[in-house]
Design a protein around this motif. Structure first.
Motif, PDB file in Angstrom:
ATOM      1  N   GLY A 162       0.777  -1.235   0.000  1.00 42.27           N
ATOM      2  CA  GLY A 162       0.000   0.000   0.000  1.00 42.27           C
ATOM      3  C   GLY A 162       0.805   1.279   0.000  1.00 42.27           C
ATOM      4  O   GLY A 162       0.287   2.326  -0.353  1.00 42.27           O
ATOM      5  N   VAL A 163       2.061   1.217   0.438  1.00 46.44           N
ATOM      6  CA  VAL A 163       2.880   2.424   0.471  1.00 46.44           C
ATOM      7  C   VAL A 163       3.607   2.574  -0.860  1.00 46.44           C
ATOM      8  O   VAL A 163       4.256   1.646  -1.324  1.00 46.44           O
ATOM      9  CB  VAL A 163       3.916   2.371   1.615  1.00 46.44           C
ATOM     10  N   GLY A 164       3.489   3.737  -1.460  1.00 42.87           N
ATOM     11  CA  GLY A 164       4.186   4.030  -2.713  1.00 42.87           C
ATOM     12  C   GLY A 164       5.178   5.152  -2.515  1.00 42.87           C
ATOM     13  O   GLY A 164       5.557   5.493  -1.380  1.00 42.87           O
ATOM     14  N   ASN A 165       5.560   5.756  -3.597  1.00 47.90           N
ATOM     15  CA  ASN A 165       6.637   6.742  -3.558  1.00 47.90           C
ATOM     16  C   ASN A 165       6.330   7.949  -2.670  1.00 47.90           C
ATOM     17  O   ASN A 165       7.156   8.379  -1.876  1.00 47.90           O
ATOM     18  CB  ASN A 165       6.933   7.209  -4.984  1.00 47.90           C
ATOM     19  N   LEU A 166       5.121   8.477  -2.798  1.00 50.34           N
ATOM     20  CA  LEU A 166       4.800   9.692  -2.034  1.00 50.34           C
ATOM     21  C   LEU A 166       4.723   9.438  -0.533  1.00 50.34           C
ATOM     22  O   LEU A 166       5.313  10.158   0.270  1.00 50.34           O
ATOM     23  CB  LEU A 166       3.471  10.274  -2.530  1.00 50.34           C
ATOM     24  N   TYR A 167       3.948   8.437  -0.160  1.00 51.00           N
ATOM     25  CA  TYR A 167       3.778   8.187   1.274  1.00 51.00           C
ATOM     26  C   TYR A 167       5.060   7.666   1.912  1.00 51.00           C
ATOM     27  O   TYR A 167       5.308   7.904   3.102  1.00 51.00           O
ATOM     28  CB  TYR A 167       2.581   7.266   1.522  1.00 51.00           C
ATOM     29  N   ALA A 168       5.892   7.001   1.144  1.00 52.35           N
ATOM     30  CA  ALA A 168       7.190   6.593   1.698  1.00 52.35           C
ATOM     31  C   ALA A 168       7.996   7.832   2.064  1.00 52.35           C
ATOM     32  O   ALA A 168       8.640   7.883   3.119  1.00 52.35           O
ATOM     33  CB  ALA A 168       7.947   5.726   0.685  1.00 52.35           C
ATOM     34  N   ASP A 169       7.971   8.845   1.228  1.00 49.80           N
ATOM     35  CA  ASP A 169       8.670  10.088   1.553  1.00 49.80           C
ATOM     36  C   ASP A 169       8.113  10.723   2.828  1.00 49.80           C
ATOM     37  O   ASP A 169       8.857  11.195   3.680  1.00 49.80           O
ATOM     38  CB  ASP A 169       8.547  11.090   0.394  1.00 49.80           C
TER      39      ASP A 169
END
Length: 255
Positions: A162-169
């Motif tokens: 569920g975690v992608g590039n934006l939320y990982a940041d």
DNA sequence: TTTCATGTTCAGCA
DNA sequence: GTGCTGAACATGAA
């Protein structure tokens, strides 16, 4: 658009918009079928009803009254739209109900569809990890290992889904951890902060209706852009590639 | 015209 | 097996 909060929001709007209505016909064009699909969407029988949904990470499964599941992945640019009248542009999947219709618009066509006997037919072969919104602390920490960059780990759907590039940041900014840090270099408090902020960041977005500009003060996704600045230090973001994706981070706040 | 983009998957290589 | 890089997929937007 779609990472976990967006997909959850999509699911709710589909369920609220066309849930319980009787299907008249369905078509798809331009979207890739998952190989586990047992038939095409055109083969879904008229009269079928969407009874609910399951979401796992970024994957959505609409529960059909036939007992099967309609799998939808929104890829990079997909989003659903309940409409009545002219077909919206970039419609790649269309379900017509007696009342209104559902479009899945996807300009880039990186999304996927399928009709499955069970969501597990999709999830198991891909070894998807637990859903990021509900993963427990111990479970996450036991999976968070290895020598790779922590950001690459967070985006690995087989670790958590569920975690992608934006939320990982966002998670790493709030946890004050640099995205390139090796997972096995994280201290206990940092690991705990990463887990805590996975939940907090995803829920904050859900609460804001996934409108990132409406996120609470202090969250970085409100100002994650080339000319944005860290809400704490006010220094410009550093930008670099981690895990193959553009990453924004603050060299003042993150260690 | 060129570059970049919130995702997934796979090939190639150290 | 682990982890990284690059590419492909396909197309709009800056």
């Amino acid at each position: 658009m779609p990472e976990l909060p967006e997909v959850e929001t999509f699911a709710r709007s589909i369920a609220g918009g066309v849930g319980g209505e009787a299907l008249v016909s369905s078509t798809s064009s331009g979207l890739r079928y998952v190989k586990e699909s047992v038939c095409e969407v055109e083969d879904i029988a008229p009269g079928t009803v969407i009874e609910g949904y399951r979401r796992h990470g970024k994957a959505l499964f609409l529960k059909l009254s036939s007992g099967r599941w309609l799998y939808i992945h929104f890829g990079m640019s997909g989003r659903p739209l309940v409409f009545d009248g002219d077909e919206p542009p970039y419609t790649r999947l269309r379900l017509d109900f007696e009342g209104r219709s559902l479009s899945v618009q996807d300009p880039r066509r990186l999304g996927g569809v399928g009709v499955l006997d069970s969501p597990e037919d999709y999830l198991l072969p891909r070894r998807r990890g637990p859903d990021a919104l509900s993963v427990g602390r111990e479970e996450l920490l036991s999976r968070l290992k290895g020598g790779r960059a922590v950001k690459a780990a967070l985006m690995d759907q087989s670790l958590i889904a569920g975690v992608g590039n934006l939320y990982a940041d966002e998670v790493l900014f709030q946890a004050a951890v640099l995205p390139r840090r090796r997972v096995d270099s994280l201290h206990e408090e940092e690991r705990a902060a990463v887990h805590e902020w996975i939940g907090r960041a995803l829920r904050a977005s859900l609460d804001a209706g996934t409108d990132l500009s409406r996120l609470p003060e202090g969250m970085m996704l409100r100002v994650r852009s080339k000319d944005g600045t860290c809400p704490r230090c006010l220094i410009p973001w550093s930008v670099g590639t981690v895990g193959g994706r553009t990453s924004y981070f603050c060299e003042g706040c993150q260690r």
